[in-house]
Design a protein around this motif. Sequence first.
Motif, PDB file in Angstrom:
ATOM      1  N   MET A   1       0.851  -1.185   0.000  1.00 24.52           N
ATOM      2  CA  MET A   1       0.000   0.000   0.000  1.00 24.52           C
ATOM      3  C   MET A   1       0.893   1.243   0.000  1.00 24.52           C
ATOM      4  O   MET A   1       1.874   1.314   0.716  1.00 24.52           O
ATOM      5  N   ASP A   2       0.515   2.197  -0.779  1.00 26.68           N
ATOM      6  CA  ASP A   2       1.238   3.450  -0.895  1.00 26.68           C
ATOM      7  C   ASP A   2       1.007   4.289   0.366  1.00 26.68           C
ATOM      8  O   ASP A   2      -0.105   4.353   0.880  1.00 26.68           O
ATOM      9  N   ASN A   3       2.043   4.956   0.881  1.00 24.30           N
ATOM     10  CA  ASN A   3       1.912   5.788   2.078  1.00 24.30           C
ATOM     11  C   ASN A   3       0.885   6.890   1.902  1.00 24.30           C
ATOM     12  O   ASN A   3       0.237   7.298   2.848  1.00 24.30           O
TER      13      ASN A   3
ATOM     14  N   GLY B   1      -3.565   9.855   3.591  1.00 23.17           N
ATOM     15  CA  GLY B   1      -4.600  10.686   2.972  1.00 23.17           C
ATOM     16  C   GLY B   1      -3.962  11.932   2.389  1.00 23.17           C
ATOM     17  O   GLY B   1      -2.884  12.342   2.781  1.00 23.17           O
ATOM     18  N   SER B   2      -4.633  12.531   1.457  1.00 21.06           N
ATOM     19  CA  SER B   2      -4.089  13.755   0.889  1.00 21.06           C
ATOM     20  C   SER B   2      -4.421  14.923   1.796  1.00 21.06           C
ATOM     21  O   SER B   2      -5.283  14.823   2.665  1.00 21.06           O
TER      22      SER B   2
ATOM     23  N   GLY C   1      -7.882  14.614   3.977  1.00 20.71           N
ATOM     24  CA  GLY C   1      -7.648  14.491   5.404  1.00 20.71           C
ATOM     25  C   GLY C   1      -7.607  13.048   5.866  1.00 20.71           C
ATOM     26  O   GLY C   1      -7.917  12.114   5.131  1.00 20.71           O
ATOM     27  N   PRO C   2      -7.235  12.852   7.133  1.00 16.87           N
ATOM     28  CA  PRO C   2      -7.085  11.500   7.656  1.00 16.87           C
ATOM     29  C   PRO C   2      -8.415  10.744   7.782  1.00 16.87           C
ATOM     30  O   PRO C   2      -8.458   9.539   7.686  1.00 16.87           O
ATOM     31  N   ARG C   3      -9.517  11.461   8.001  1.00 19.46           N
ATOM     32  CA  ARG C   3     -10.819  10.783   8.112  1.00 19.46           C
ATOM     33  C   ARG C   3     -11.179  10.085   6.812  1.00 19.46           C
ATOM     34  O   ARG C   3     -11.635   8.944   6.805  1.00 19.46           O
ATOM     35  N   ALA C   4     -10.984  10.770   5.686  1.00 17.65           N
ATOM     36  CA  ALA C   4     -11.292  10.178   4.392  1.00 17.65           C
ATOM     37  C   ALA C   4     -10.404   8.968   4.127  1.00 17.65           C
ATOM     38  O   ALA C   4     -10.862   7.961   3.578  1.00 17.65           O
ATOM     39  N   ALA C   5      -9.141   9.038   4.527  1.00 19.27           N
ATOM     40  CA  ALA C   5      -8.237   7.908   4.345  1.00 19.27           C
ATOM     41  C   ALA C   5      -8.687   6.721   5.191  1.00 19.27           C
ATOM     42  O   ALA C   5      -8.678   5.580   4.731  1.00 19.27           O
ATOM     43  N   ALA C   6      -9.107   6.984   6.416  1.00 19.72           N
ATOM     44  CA  ALA C   6      -9.583   5.911   7.290  1.00 19.72           C
ATOM     45  C   ALA C   6     -10.870   5.301   6.745  1.00 19.72           C
ATOM     46  O   ALA C   6     -11.051   4.075   6.769  1.00 19.72           O
TER      47      ALA C   6
ATOM     48  N   HIS D   1     -11.723   5.212   3.646  1.00 16.38           N
ATOM     49  CA  HIS D   1     -11.331   4.465   2.459  1.00 16.38           C
ATOM     50  C   HIS D   1     -10.806   3.085   2.847  1.00 16.38           C
ATOM     51  O   HIS D   1     -10.959   2.125   2.097  1.00 16.38           O
ATOM     52  N   MET D   2     -10.202   2.980   4.011  1.00 18.04           N
ATOM     53  CA  MET D   2      -9.663   1.706   4.486  1.00 18.04           C
ATOM     54  C   MET D   2     -10.722   0.862   5.192  1.00 18.04           C
ATOM     55  O   MET D   2     -10.426  -0.223   5.673  1.00 18.04           O
ATOM     56  N   GLY D   3     -11.952   1.372   5.293  1.00 21.12           N
ATOM     57  CA  GLY D   3     -13.021   0.552   5.855  1.00 21.12           C
ATOM     58  C   GLY D   3     -13.494   0.926   7.248  1.00 21.12           C
ATOM     59  O   GLY D   3     -14.359   0.256   7.803  1.00 21.12           O
ATOM     60  N   VAL D   4     -12.968   1.966   7.855  1.00 20.18           N
ATOM     61  CA  VAL D   4     -13.399   2.385   9.182  1.00 20.18           C
ATOM     62  C   VAL D   4     -14.746   3.092   9.052  1.00 20.18           C
ATOM     63  O   VAL D   4     -14.919   3.965   8.207  1.00 20.18           O
ATOM     64  N   ASP D   5     -15.716   2.707   9.891  1.00 17.75           N
ATOM     65  CA  ASP D   5     -17.042   3.316   9.852  1.00 17.75           C
ATOM     66  C   ASP D   5     -17.192   4.259  11.044  1.00 17.75           C
ATOM     67  O   ASP D   5     -17.233   3.822  12.189  1.00 17.75           O
TER      68      ASP D   5
END
Length: 155
Positions: free
Chosen positions: A1-3, A8-9, A13-18, A20-24
């Motif tokens: 997985m790419d850093n 996240g960009s 932000g970090p919420r969107a990255a989380a 995207h990884m499946g965190v609800d």
Amino acid sequence: MDNRQVIGSWLSGPRAAAEHMGVDFGYRGERLGLPEHGPGSVAPLGRRFGALFLDWALCMLIAYGLLAAGDWQKTGNWALGVLFVLSLLTVGTVGFTPGKRVFGLRVIAERGGRLSLVRVLVRTVLLCLAVPALIWDRDGRGLHDRLSGAVQVRI
């Protein structure tokens, strides 16, 4: 997985990255028992900013016309005092400022109902300091709302 995917960009932000990884995280207001959409749901950020802008413009007009005697340099300081009084009186009695009413918002206690006068005072002081209003939790509430036990909802 790419850093970049993990972090996240800077736009998403970090919420969107989380997410995207499946965190609800659920929807805003779910932890408070509020509906996801419609009346009683957490007020969207755009409406809250619009209401604050309208309230500030009203306070600037009042300060310029009545208190600062037409001096623009004094108007800003007087407007902050007018905003303090306006917010304290209107949120403490009817639950919204004129700007919030125009945008269809209301300030309520976390458990429902109206805020006590002490909580309205705490919220208003923190709002006038500006910094707490710029820090949000995951429900979209500013620090001034969180510390006073308030939440802004749609009418």
